[in-house]
Design a protein around this motif. Structure first.
Motif, mmCIF file in Angstrom:
data_model
loop_
_atom_site.group_PDB
_atom_site.id
_atom_site.type_symbol
_atom_site.label_atom_id
_atom_site.label_comp_id
_atom_site.label_asym_id
_atom_site.label_seq_id
_atom_site.Cartn_x
_atom_site.Cartn_y
_atom_site.Cartn_z
ATOM 1 N N ARG A 289 5.950 -21.381 -18.395
ATOM 2 C CA ARG A 289 5.690 -21.888 -17.105
ATOM 3 C C ARG A 289 6.352 -20.831 -16.055
ATOM 4 O O ARG A 289 5.729 -20.266 -14.968
ATOM 5 N N ASP A 290 7.508 -20.663 -16.399
ATOM 6 C CA ASP A 290 8.480 -19.958 -15.592
ATOM 7 C C ASP A 290 8.284 -18.457 -15.247
ATOM 8 O O ASP A 290 8.714 -17.535 -14.556
ATOM 9 N N GLN A 291 7.315 -18.075 -16.230
ATOM 10 C CA GLN A 291 6.855 -16.526 -16.222
ATOM 11 C C GLN A 291 5.588 -16.427 -15.733
ATOM 12 O O GLN A 291 5.152 -15.350 -15.488
ATOM 13 N N ARG A 292 4.766 -17.244 -15.369
ATOM 14 C CA ARG A 292 3.409 -17.074 -14.956
ATOM 15 C C ARG A 292 3.345 -16.606 -13.601
ATOM 16 O O ARG A 292 2.510 -15.605 -13.414
ATOM 17 N N GLY A 293 4.363 -16.972 -12.630
ATOM 18 C CA GLY A 293 4.131 -16.387 -11.297
ATOM 19 C C GLY A 293 4.486 -14.766 -11.517
ATOM 20 O O GLY A 293 3.804 -14.128 -10.485
ATOM 21 N N THR A 294 5.409 -14.464 -12.255
ATOM 22 C CA THR A 294 5.794 -12.968 -12.199
ATOM 23 C C THR A 294 4.668 -12.180 -12.869
ATOM 24 O O THR A 294 4.446 -11.249 -12.528
ATOM 25 N N PHE A 295 4.202 -12.715 -13.853
ATOM 26 C CA PHE A 295 3.197 -12.028 -14.606
ATOM 27 C C PHE A 295 1.776 -11.849 -13.730
ATOM 28 O O PHE A 295 1.194 -10.781 -13.727
ATOM 29 N N SER A 296 1.623 -12.873 -13.104
ATOM 30 C CA SER A 296 0.199 -12.854 -12.346
ATOM 31 C C SER A 296 0.568 -11.917 -11.012
ATOM 32 O O SER A 296 -0.601 -11.356 -10.639
ATOM 33 N N SER A 297 1.715 -11.571 -10.483
ATOM 34 C CA SER A 297 1.881 -10.721 -9.433
ATOM 35 C C SER A 297 2.316 -9.362 -10.074
ATOM 36 O O SER A 297 2.597 -8.414 -9.239
ATOM 37 N N TRP A 298 2.164 -9.047 -11.176
ATOM 38 C CA TRP A 298 2.578 -7.748 -11.731
ATOM 39 C C TRP A 298 1.497 -6.736 -11.434
ATOM 40 O O TRP A 298 0.340 -6.862 -11.495
ATOM 41 N N PRO A 299 1.805 -5.708 -10.538
ATOM 42 C CA PRO A 299 0.776 -4.709 -9.921
ATOM 43 C C PRO A 299 0.368 -3.705 -11.093
ATOM 44 O O PRO A 299 0.236 -2.475 -10.549
ATOM 45 N N PHE A 300 0.089 -3.974 -12.169
ATOM 46 C CA PHE A 300 -0.224 -2.803 -13.136
ATOM 47 C C PHE A 300 -1.458 -2.064 -13.193
ATOM 48 O O PHE A 300 -1.637 -1.050 -13.370
ATOM 49 N N HIS A 301 -2.272 -2.833 -12.804
ATOM 50 C CA HIS A 301 -3.687 -2.643 -12.463
ATOM 51 C C HIS A 301 -3.972 -1.427 -11.472
ATOM 52 O O HIS A 301 -4.393 -0.340 -11.394
ATOM 53 N N GLN A 302 -3.018 -1.923 -10.268
ATOM 54 C CA GLN A 302 -3.055 -0.945 -9.208
ATOM 55 C C GLN A 302 -2.378 0.393 -9.540
ATOM 56 O O GLN A 302 -2.605 1.583 -8.937
ATOM 57 N N LEU A 303 -1.321 0.178 -10.277
ATOM 58 C CA LEU A 303 -0.702 1.349 -10.750
ATOM 59 C C LEU A 303 -1.414 2.142 -11.552
ATOM 60 O O LEU A 303 -1.582 3.605 -11.234
ATOM 61 N N GLY A 304 -2.165 1.606 -12.543
ATOM 62 C CA GLY A 304 -3.337 2.613 -13.450
ATOM 63 C C GLY A 304 -4.172 3.359 -12.485
ATOM 64 O O GLY A 304 -4.773 4.276 -12.533
ATOM 65 N N GLU A 305 -4.771 2.454 -11.340
ATOM 66 C CA GLU A 305 -5.975 3.149 -10.446
ATOM 67 C C GLU A 305 -5.441 4.120 -9.744
ATOM 68 O O GLU A 305 -5.868 5.343 -9.402
ATOM 69 N N HIS A 306 -4.035 4.042 -8.994
ATOM 70 C CA HIS A 306 -3.630 5.078 -8.310
ATOM 71 C C HIS A 306 -3.189 6.416 -9.351
ATOM 72 O O HIS A 306 -3.462 7.453 -8.841
ATOM 73 N N LEU A 307 -2.775 6.241 -10.424
ATOM 74 C CA LEU A 307 -2.372 7.248 -11.367
ATOM 75 C C LEU A 307 -3.916 8.005 -11.617
ATOM 76 O O LEU A 307 -3.840 9.343 -11.717
ATOM 77 N N ALA A 308 -5.240 7.081 -11.679
ATOM 78 C CA ALA A 308 -6.263 7.796 -12.248
ATOM 79 C C ALA A 308 -6.785 8.654 -11.097
ATOM 80 O O ALA A 308 -7.113 9.872 -11.262
#
Length: 385
Positions: A289-308
């Motif tokens: 439960r204490d990891q869910r907020g951090t994981f859901s706000s992880w902007p990995f998808h946006q970083l991948g789109e910017h790289l692409a």
């Protein structure tokens, strides 16, 4: 490729008043067209235009071309809704969000963005002004400001619609530009990029982009968000919305900076960029439960789109490779075991003893998989027997 350029408008008080009135009238007209489309099942542009064109001109005072733009805006909204439903973005058909979306007509905010084409909006680049249709008539000499790079893209590549947007009391034009794509070169090697939470990105070269600062910023924003939510006032709600947008812009800027540096290094050294394919990771991973907020706000998808898209604009080869066991596999001997990664930061192969930072090892594995994938893609096809 299609890119957008956002320029800031600098209207006078009278011009700003006319722009605001135009947005409100156009969105009321779009809401009317949307209701007619929902009631009569008219989702095609020609059919809806025949039904509402006269009313848009007579009732709302729109000129011919703005009326056409309003109809297209309503039709595009239903097209986007249909695509979102098909992709499962609103849940299953029995969910509350799904039923609410399909059970009523699409509505438009009073100050939602309004598209303008070249018949309603013209650019005077030498004077740095635009001429735009409004409900008070054609308004000329509206000044705009942008960076030299944006101005060059506008002059050379602008093509298609431009959206009038009001955000935070300021006016913007978001112009569509058709930028030519350079040919993708043959890479001499690859840069593997491992994306994470503690380290937002780590390359196979050993470059590390830490996420501590962004994490601290997000935690601070979360505390302020909790304080405002406890007040339960309209003012607190408005401040919450402003803070959410500010936090989103900050994360996007961090991703822009990281992706720009990685693409620059790849272009300078003649290499390609490879990342892990992390699609569906939120559904695959089970968290405390204490990891869910951090994981859901992880902007990995946006970083991948910017790289692409930055790689595409620079002609840099870009690949997504299988993400399985990249942090557990030894790049030297190939031994894969969970125990190879004793903790988050360290990797040590149980078979050959190779040791190093875990994220760098993952980046090396991504690089190696990109080498194999590219060799397979570019392998010459033997002639038929």
């Amino acid at each position: 490729m299609k890119v957008v350029v956002q320029v800031k408008l600098l209207p006078t008080l009278e011009q700003a008043s006319a722009l605001e009135a135009t947005l409100r009238v156009c969105n009321r007209a779009a809401a009317y067209a949307s209701q007619v489309a929902f009631d009569k099942g008219l989702k095609d542009r020609n059919g809806l235009q025949k039904e509402v064109y006269g009313d848009l001109k007579a009732t709302f005072g729109l000129s011919a071309q703005p009326a056409v733009r309003v109809v297209k805006k309503a039709v595009d909204a239903y097209t986007a809704l249909k695509a979102g439903l098909r992709a499962g973005k609103l849940g299953v058909p029995t969910s509350r969000r799904y039923r609410k979306a399909v059970g009523s007509a699409i509505v438009f905010r009073p100050e939602a963005a309004q598209p303008f084409d070249d018949r309603c909006l013209s650019w005077q680049y030498d004077a740095r002004t635009v001429s735009i249709w409004t409900v008070d008539g054609r308004m000329k000499g509206v000044r705009f400001a942008c960076s030299p790079e944006q101005f060059k893209t506008l002059v050379e590549c602008r093509k298609g619609e431009s959206d009038l947007v009001r955000r935070g009391g300021k006016w913007y034009l978001v112009a569509t530009c058709d930028v030519s794509e350079p040919d993708v070169y043959e890479p001499v090697d690859w840069i593997g990029v491992d994306r994470g939470i503690v380290n937002l990105a780590t390359t196979s070269d050993g470059s590390n982009y830490q996420g501590r600062r962004l994490g601290r910023y997000r935690r601070w924003q979360a505390r302020k968000r909790a304080e405002l939510q406890a007040k339960q006032t309209r003012s607190a709600t408005r401040r919450l919305a402003r803070r959410a947008k500010k936090e989103k812009r900050h994360a996007a800027q961090v991703n822009h900076k990281i992706s720009r540096e990685i693409v620059s290094v790849a272009q300078r050294t003649g290499r390609g960029i490879a990342v892990e394919d992390l699609g569906g990771i939120r559904e695959r991973v089970r968290l405390r439960r204490d990891q869910r907020g951090t994981f859901s706000s992880w902007p990995f998808h946006q970083l991948g789109e910017h790289l692409a898209y930055k790689a595409k604009r620079a002609g840099v080869p870009f690949l997504e490779v299988d993400a399985r066991h990249t942090s557990q596999r030894c790049p030297r001997c190939g031994h894969t075991e969970r125990a190879n990664r004793s903790d988050r930061d360290h990797f040590r192969c149980r078979r050959c003893g190779l040791a190093g930072p875990a994220d760098v090892v993952a980046g090396v594995n991504v690089r190696d998989r990109a080498r194999s994938a590219w060799a397979f893609v570019t392998m010459p096809v033997p002639p038929p027997v």
